[in-house]
Structure formats: structure tokens, C-alpha cells
Design a protein around this motif. Structure first.
Motif, PDB file in Angstrom:
ATOM      1  N   LYS A   1     -41.501  -7.463  19.855  1.00 44.09           N
ATOM      2  CA  LYS A   1     -40.289  -8.095  20.385  1.00 44.09           C
ATOM      3  C   LYS A   1     -39.157  -7.069  20.480  1.00 44.09           C
ATOM      4  N   SER A   2     -39.010  -6.265  19.445  1.00 44.80           N
ATOM      5  CA  SER A   2     -37.977  -5.228  19.427  1.00 44.80           C
ATOM      6  C   SER A   2     -38.214  -4.217  20.555  1.00 44.80           C
ATOM      7  N   ALA A   3     -39.468  -3.815  20.735  1.00 43.55           N
ATOM      8  CA  ALA A   3     -39.804  -2.863  21.806  1.00 43.55           C
ATOM      9  C   ALA A   3     -39.482  -3.466  23.171  1.00 43.55           C
ATOM     10  N   GLU A   4     -39.818  -4.739  23.336  1.00 46.25           N
ATOM     11  CA  GLU A   4     -39.569  -5.394  24.619  1.00 46.25           C
ATOM     12  C   GLU A   4     -38.068  -5.466  24.909  1.00 46.25           C
ATOM     13  N   ASP A   5     -37.274  -5.789  23.890  1.00 51.72           N
ATOM     14  CA  ASP A   5     -35.823  -5.858  24.063  1.00 51.72           C
ATOM     15  C   ASP A   5     -35.266  -4.496  24.480  1.00 51.72           C
ATOM     16  N   ARG A   6     -35.732  -3.435  23.810  1.00 48.23           N
ATOM     17  CA  ARG A   6     -35.249  -2.084  24.141  1.00 48.23           C
ATOM     18  C   ARG A   6     -35.675  -1.686  25.557  1.00 48.23           C
ATOM     19  N   MET A   7     -36.897  -2.043  25.931  1.00 48.73           N
ATOM     20  CA  MET A   7     -37.382  -1.718  27.272  1.00 48.73           C
ATOM     21  C   MET A   7     -36.592  -2.485  28.330  1.00 48.73           C
TER      22      MET A   7
ATOM     23  N   LYS B   1     -54.271  -1.960  15.718  1.00 45.79           N
ATOM     24  CA  LYS B   1     -54.949  -1.749  17.022  1.00 45.79           C
ATOM     25  C   LYS B   1     -54.499  -2.822  18.024  1.00 45.79           C
ATOM     26  N   ARG B   2     -54.447  -4.076  17.569  1.00 47.32           N
ATOM     27  CA  ARG B   2     -54.038  -5.162  18.450  1.00 47.32           C
ATOM     28  C   ARG B   2     -52.596  -4.961  18.926  1.00 47.32           C
ATOM     29  N   LEU B   3     -51.720  -4.573  18.001  1.00 46.40           N
ATOM     30  CA  LEU B   3     -50.318  -4.344  18.355  1.00 46.40           C
ATOM     31  C   LEU B   3     -50.167  -3.131  19.281  1.00 46.40           C
ATOM     32  N   GLU B   4     -50.965  -2.088  19.055  1.00 44.98           N
ATOM     33  CA  GLU B   4     -50.946  -0.917  19.940  1.00 44.98           C
ATOM     34  C   GLU B   4     -51.276  -1.331  21.371  1.00 44.98           C
ATOM     35  N   LYS B   5     -52.300  -2.198  21.497  1.00 46.06           N
ATOM     36  CA  LYS B   5     -52.689  -2.663  22.832  1.00 46.06           C
ATOM     37  C   LYS B   5     -51.556  -3.482  23.460  1.00 46.06           C
ATOM     38  N   GLU B   6     -50.932  -4.345  22.656  1.00 49.40           N
ATOM     39  CA  GLU B   6     -49.807  -5.138  23.166  1.00 49.40           C
ATOM     40  C   GLU B   6     -48.670  -4.244  23.655  1.00 49.40           C
TER      41      GLU B   6
ATOM     42  N   VAL C   1     -42.272   3.285  18.855  1.00 46.57           N
ATOM     43  CA  VAL C   1     -42.852   2.067  18.279  1.00 46.57           C
ATOM     44  C   VAL C   1     -44.246   2.349  17.724  1.00 46.57           C
ATOM     45  N   LEU C   2     -45.035   3.144  18.446  1.00 51.35           N
ATOM     46  CA  LEU C   2     -46.372   3.485  17.950  1.00 51.35           C
ATOM     47  C   LEU C   2     -46.274   4.284  16.647  1.00 51.35           C
ATOM     48  N   LYS C   3     -45.254   5.127  16.547  1.00 49.84           N
ATOM     49  CA  LYS C   3     -45.030   5.894  15.313  1.00 49.84           C
ATOM     50  C   LYS C   3     -44.702   4.932  14.163  1.00 49.84           C
ATOM     51  N   GLU C   4     -43.853   3.933  14.452  1.00 44.46           N
ATOM     52  CA  GLU C   4     -43.511   2.913  13.446  1.00 44.46           C
ATOM     53  C   GLU C   4     -44.763   2.157  12.993  1.00 44.46           C
ATOM     54  N   LEU C   5     -45.591   1.783  13.982  1.00 44.77           N
ATOM     55  CA  LEU C   5     -46.839   1.061  13.678  1.00 44.77           C
ATOM     56  C   LEU C   5     -47.727   1.881  12.764  1.00 44.77           C
ATOM     57  N   LYS C   6     -47.881   3.153  13.087  1.00 43.77           N
ATOM     58  CA  LYS C   6     -48.729   4.051  12.297  1.00 43.77           C
ATOM     59  C   LYS C   6     -48.207   4.107  10.860  1.00 43.77           C
ATOM     60  N   GLN C   7     -46.874   4.163  10.735  1.00 42.85           N
ATOM     61  CA  GLN C   7     -46.267   4.211   9.403  1.00 42.85           C
ATOM     62  C   GLN C   7     -46.547   2.917   8.626  1.00 42.85           C
ATOM     63  N   LEU C   8     -46.436   1.769   9.312  1.00 42.10           N
ATOM     64  CA  LEU C   8     -46.727   0.490   8.659  1.00 42.10           C
ATOM     65  C   LEU C   8     -48.180   0.434   8.197  1.00 42.10           C
TER      66      LEU C   8
ATOM     67  N   ASP D   1     -50.135   3.082   7.552  1.00 41.28           N
ATOM     68  CA  ASP D   1     -50.306   4.051   6.446  1.00 41.28           C
ATOM     69  C   ASP D   1     -49.756   3.502   5.127  1.00 41.28           C
ATOM     70  N   ASP D   2     -48.678   2.718   5.217  1.00 42.09           N
ATOM     71  CA  ASP D   2     -48.077   2.135   4.010  1.00 42.09           C
ATOM     72  C   ASP D   2     -48.812   0.888   3.533  1.00 42.09           C
ATOM     73  N   GLY D   3     -49.820   0.465   4.291  1.00 49.11           N
ATOM     74  CA  GLY D   3     -50.611  -0.702   3.918  1.00 49.11           C
ATOM     75  C   GLY D   3     -49.920  -2.025   4.213  1.00 49.11           C
ATOM     76  N   LYS D   4     -48.902  -2.011   5.055  1.00 49.69           N
ATOM     77  CA  LYS D   4     -48.179  -3.239   5.367  1.00 49.69           C
ATOM     78  C   LYS D   4     -48.860  -4.055   6.462  1.00 49.69           C
ATOM     79  N   ILE D   5     -49.672  -3.395   7.279  1.00 52.90           N
ATOM     80  CA  ILE D   5     -50.492  -4.112   8.259  1.00 52.90           C
ATOM     81  C   ILE D   5     -51.898  -3.510   8.254  1.00 52.90           C
ATOM     82  N   SER D   6     -52.863  -4.336   8.637  1.00 54.91           N
ATOM     83  CA  SER D   6     -54.254  -3.873   8.628  1.00 54.91           C
ATOM     84  C   SER D   6     -54.527  -3.004   9.857  1.00 54.91           C
TER      85      SER D   6
END
Length: 184
Positions: free
Chosen positions: A7-13, A153-158, A134-141, A143-148
Motif C-alpha cells: 500500500k505504501s509503495a502504491e501511494d508513493r508510485m 516472494k508473494r509480496l515481491e511479485k505484488e 521496497v524490495l530492500k525493505e522486504l528483504k530486511q523484514l 532477514d529479521d524473521g518478521k515475514i516468511s
């Protein structure tokens, strides 16, 4: 429901696309358009004021007619237009200012299309930069174990689908502007 990061990425875009759309609107097309005056400010009692807040702007064939509500501001509007870089000479008859849009040459049209293309490219770069961040943020999440890994992968595709959609929007904005410029 959309993930907050998407949602944040979409707003910025969307903000980037609005800015690109605004920039494209300011490019001349050879047609008389009040949008060309949007950036011009007139010194009105010490305050820089947009022309559309001081006058009625009408489009007639290949010209703009600027009729100020207060005749005393006529010469200030004329000076502001002269000082701008819109490339038009204002004609002041004491009541209104007339801006005549000459028929553009093929060379001028090509120059305007080139400028529009540059603006569209800048927009695409901005969209891709948002995707990268955003992809960098996802990778960090992840790596921190906050998302599986599966969610990542699903969010990257989105995010990629969203990026493709927004770049397509910019392409459509450019195509519309190019058509506008070339068909006068």
C-alpha cells in the motif's frame, strides 16, 4: 487485504505519476492552453500570485485571452509573462492581454515530444527506485524473521506487478501527450 508495504509503495508510485502528469501538462502542444500560465506568478501588492487568481482566462482558437478583474494589474501580468520562459509575446490592448499561439514547426513539435519523453523516463526511474527501496525493505523484514520466505516472494511479485502497471500508466500518459503535440 493488501500488505502495508505494498500500500505504501502504491501511494508513493501514485504521487510520482501525479507529478509526471503535471509536468507533461505544462509542455506546450501548439494549442492554446491555460495550463501554460500555471507556474507564472504576478507581483500583486507584494505577494506572488498566480494569474488565474487575478484574471479570467479564456481560450479562443489559437490564443488565450487574459482579462484581469482589476485593470491596474494588467501591466504586472504582462511583465510576468515577458519574464517567464513560455516563449510567447503578450499583446496588451489596455483591457485584456492576448497570447497568440503560432502554429509550431515540425522541429518544435519534435523538441516538445523529446522533452515529454524525458519527463516520462524520469517518472519510470522514480517508479523503479520506489520498487528497489521496497524490495530492500522486504528483504530486511525477511532477514529479521518478521515475514516468511513465502510471504516475501508473494509480496515481491505484488510489487513487481504494481511497478509494471505504473510504468504502463506513464507510457499511456506519454503517448497521449505525444499525440496531442503532433496532431495540431
Amino acid at each position: 487485504m493488501r500488505h502495508p508495504i505494498v500500500k505504501s509503495a502504491e501511494d508513493r508510485m501514485n504521487k510520482s505519476i501525479e507529478k509526471i502528469s503535471e509536468e507533461l501538462r505544462k509542455i506546450r502542444t501548439g494549442r492554446a492552453s491555460p495550463a501554460i500560465l500555471e507556474e507564472i506568478k504576478v507581483d500583486y501588492y507584494g505577494a506572488p500570485t498566480p494569474i488565474n487568481q487575478l484574471a479570467t482566462i479564456k481560450v479562443e482558437e489559437r490564443s488565450l485571452i487574459i482579462q484581469p478583474w482589476d485593470k491596474s494589474v494588467l501591466s504586472s501580468i504582462e511583465k510576468a509573462i515577458f519574464a517567464s520562459d513560455i516563449g510567447l509575446t503578450p499583446m496588451n490592448d489596455g483591457n485584456v492581454i492576448r497570447l497568440v499561439f503560432p502554429t509550431p514547426t515540425t522541429e518544435q513539435r519534435q523538441k516538445w515530444v523529446k522533452k515529454a519523453k524525458e519527463i516520462a523516463e524520469q517518472g519510470k526511474i522514480a517508479i523503479r527506485n520506489i520498487r528497489r527501496d521496497v524490495l530492500k525493505e522486504l528483504k530486511q523484514l525477511e532477514d529479521d524473521g518478521k515475514i516468511s520466505e513465502d510471504d516475501a516472494k508473494r509480496l515481491e511479485k505484488e510489487i513487481q506487478d504494481l511497478t509494471d502497471k505504473k510504468i504502463e500508466e506513464i507510457d499511456k500518459l506519454f503517448e497521449k501527450k505525444e499525440k496531442e503535440i503532433m496532431e495540431v
